[in-house]
Write a protein that holds these residues in place. Structure first.
Motif, mmCIF file in Angstrom:
data_model
loop_
_atom_site.group_PDB
_atom_site.id
_atom_site.type_symbol
_atom_site.label_atom_id
_atom_site.label_comp_id
_atom_site.label_asym_id
_atom_site.label_seq_id
_atom_site.Cartn_x
_atom_site.Cartn_y
_atom_site.Cartn_z
ATOM 1 N N VAL A 276 2.326 10.060 1.941
ATOM 2 C CA VAL A 276 1.866 8.997 2.840
ATOM 3 C C VAL A 276 2.901 7.879 2.870
ATOM 4 O O VAL A 276 3.261 7.319 1.835
ATOM 5 C CB VAL A 276 0.495 8.443 2.379
ATOM 6 C CG1 VAL A 276 0.091 7.243 3.221
ATOM 7 C CG2 VAL A 276 -0.571 9.532 2.451
ATOM 8 N N THR A 277 3.401 7.586 4.074
ATOM 9 C CA THR A 277 4.438 6.547 4.208
ATOM 10 C C THR A 277 4.148 5.684 5.434
ATOM 11 O O THR A 277 3.241 5.973 6.207
ATOM 12 C CB THR A 277 5.828 7.200 4.385
ATOM 13 O OG1 THR A 277 5.765 8.130 5.459
ATOM 14 C CG2 THR A 277 6.267 7.932 3.120
ATOM 15 N N GLU A 278 4.946 4.652 5.593
ATOM 16 C CA GLU A 278 4.902 3.813 6.801
ATOM 17 C C GLU A 278 3.516 3.242 7.061
ATOM 18 O O GLU A 278 3.042 3.239 8.207
ATOM 19 C CB GLU A 278 5.325 4.616 8.033
ATOM 20 C CG GLU A 278 6.671 5.262 7.935
ATOM 21 C CD GLU A 278 7.799 4.337 8.369
ATOM 22 O OE1 GLU A 278 7.556 3.457 9.209
ATOM 23 O OE2 GLU A 278 8.905 4.474 7.826
ATOM 24 N N VAL A 279 2.873 2.762 6.007
ATOM 25 C CA VAL A 279 1.538 2.199 6.177
ATOM 26 C C VAL A 279 1.650 0.819 6.834
ATOM 27 O O VAL A 279 2.447 -0.016 6.398
ATOM 28 C CB VAL A 279 0.827 2.060 4.808
ATOM 29 C CG1 VAL A 279 -0.583 1.528 4.999
ATOM 30 C CG2 VAL A 279 0.804 3.393 4.080
ATOM 31 N N ARG A 280 0.888 0.625 7.872
ATOM 32 C CA ARG A 280 0.804 -0.702 8.494
ATOM 33 C C ARG A 280 -0.671 -1.080 8.621
ATOM 34 O O ARG A 280 -1.500 -0.264 9.001
ATOM 35 C CB ARG A 280 1.475 -0.734 9.873
ATOM 36 C CG ARG A 280 2.998 -0.621 9.767
ATOM 37 C CD ARG A 280 3.684 -0.788 11.112
ATOM 38 N NE ARG A 280 3.819 -2.188 11.507
ATOM 39 C CZ ARG A 280 4.777 -3.009 11.076
ATOM 40 N NH1 ARG A 280 5.690 -2.592 10.234
ATOM 41 N NH2 ARG A 280 4.819 -4.261 11.490
ATOM 42 N N ILE A 281 -0.956 -2.328 8.290
ATOM 43 C CA ILE A 281 -2.351 -2.746 8.217
ATOM 44 C C ILE A 281 -2.622 -3.879 9.185
ATOM 45 O O ILE A 281 -1.936 -4.901 9.184
ATOM 46 C CB ILE A 281 -2.700 -3.170 6.773
ATOM 47 C CG1 ILE A 281 -2.471 -1.974 5.840
ATOM 48 C CG2 ILE A 281 -4.142 -3.674 6.684
ATOM 49 C CD1 ILE A 281 -2.863 -2.204 4.412
ATOM 50 N N VAL B 40 0.836 -1.204 0.000
ATOM 51 C CA VAL B 40 0.000 0.000 0.000
ATOM 52 C C VAL B 40 0.870 1.253 0.000
ATOM 53 O O VAL B 40 0.577 2.218 -0.719
ATOM 54 C CB VAL B 40 -0.982 -0.011 1.192
ATOM 55 C CG1 VAL B 40 -1.670 1.327 1.345
ATOM 56 C CG2 VAL B 40 -2.020 -1.108 1.011
ATOM 57 N N SER C 234 1.876 1.853 -3.436
ATOM 58 C CA SER C 234 0.759 2.311 -4.257
ATOM 59 C C SER C 234 0.435 3.777 -4.023
ATOM 60 O O SER C 234 -0.030 4.476 -4.924
ATOM 61 C CB SER C 234 -0.500 1.499 -3.956
ATOM 62 O OG SER C 234 -0.269 0.142 -4.205
ATOM 63 N N MET C 235 0.654 4.239 -2.793
ATOM 64 C CA MET C 235 0.369 5.645 -2.478
ATOM 65 C C MET C 235 1.179 6.563 -3.398
ATOM 66 O O MET C 235 0.695 7.567 -3.889
ATOM 67 C CB MET C 235 0.721 5.954 -1.023
ATOM 68 C CG MET C 235 -0.240 5.362 -0.032
ATOM 69 S SD MET C 235 -1.885 6.073 -0.170
ATOM 70 C CE MET C 235 -2.779 5.035 0.989
#
Lengths: 83, 83
Positions: free
Chosen positions: A35-40, A23, A26-27
Motif C-alpha cells: 500500500v503506497t501513495e496514501v492521501r487523506i 499513514v 505505517s502501512m
C-alpha cells in the motif's frame, strides 16, 4: 425536491499531505508494504432542498466554497442524487 | 498489478457527528438553510500492488481494519480500479 450530495475534498496534488505520508509509512510497519501513495481528505454527505438539480448543484458549490473546502489547499468534487 | 482504491470512512449513523452538526448550524448562518444533515468523514485514496483484484481488495480491507477506520465508531466502503 430533496437531493443528496456526496462531496470529496482532497489536498491538492501539488501539496504535501503529511497525514497521508505518515499513514503510508505505517502501512510498511503493519506488514502492508504493497500500500503506497496514501492521501487523506474529507468525505461529506449532506441533504439539500432545491427546485432543480442545477439549483441544488449551485447551492452545494456555494457551501463548498464558503465553508467546506479551503480552495488554497484543497480541491473538491461532488455528486448529486435525488433523494 | 497496480490498483487504485477510493475509500470512504463515515461515522456510524447511530452516532452523533458533532463536526457535522456544527457545520449544519453554520450553513444556516451562511444563508444556506436548504443544506441539512451534514455528516463528515474521511476520503482516502491509495495505490495497492497485488496479483489480482480479489487480492487487492483483501489488502485494502486489512488496511482499513488495522489502521484507517475505527470500526467502533466508523463504517467504511471502498472501490478498486485498475491503475
Amino acid at each position: 425536491m430533496h437531493y443528496k450530495a456526496e462531496i470529496d475534498i482532497m489536498p491538492l496534488k501539488a501539496l504535501l499531505d503529511p497525514q497521508g505520508k505518515a499513514v503510508s509509512a505505517s502501512m510498511n510497519n503493519l506488514g502492508l508494504p504493497e500500500v503506497t501513495e496514501v492521501r487523506i481528505g474529507k468525505h461529506i454527505t449532506l441533504n439539500v432542498e432545491a427546485g432543480s438539480k442545477v439549483d441544488a448543484s449551485a447551492k452545494v458549490d456555494e457551501a463548498c466554497k464558503k465553508l467546506l473546502a479551503n480552495e488554497i489547499m484543497e480541491s473538491y468534487e461532488f455528486e448529486l442524487t435525488e433523494a
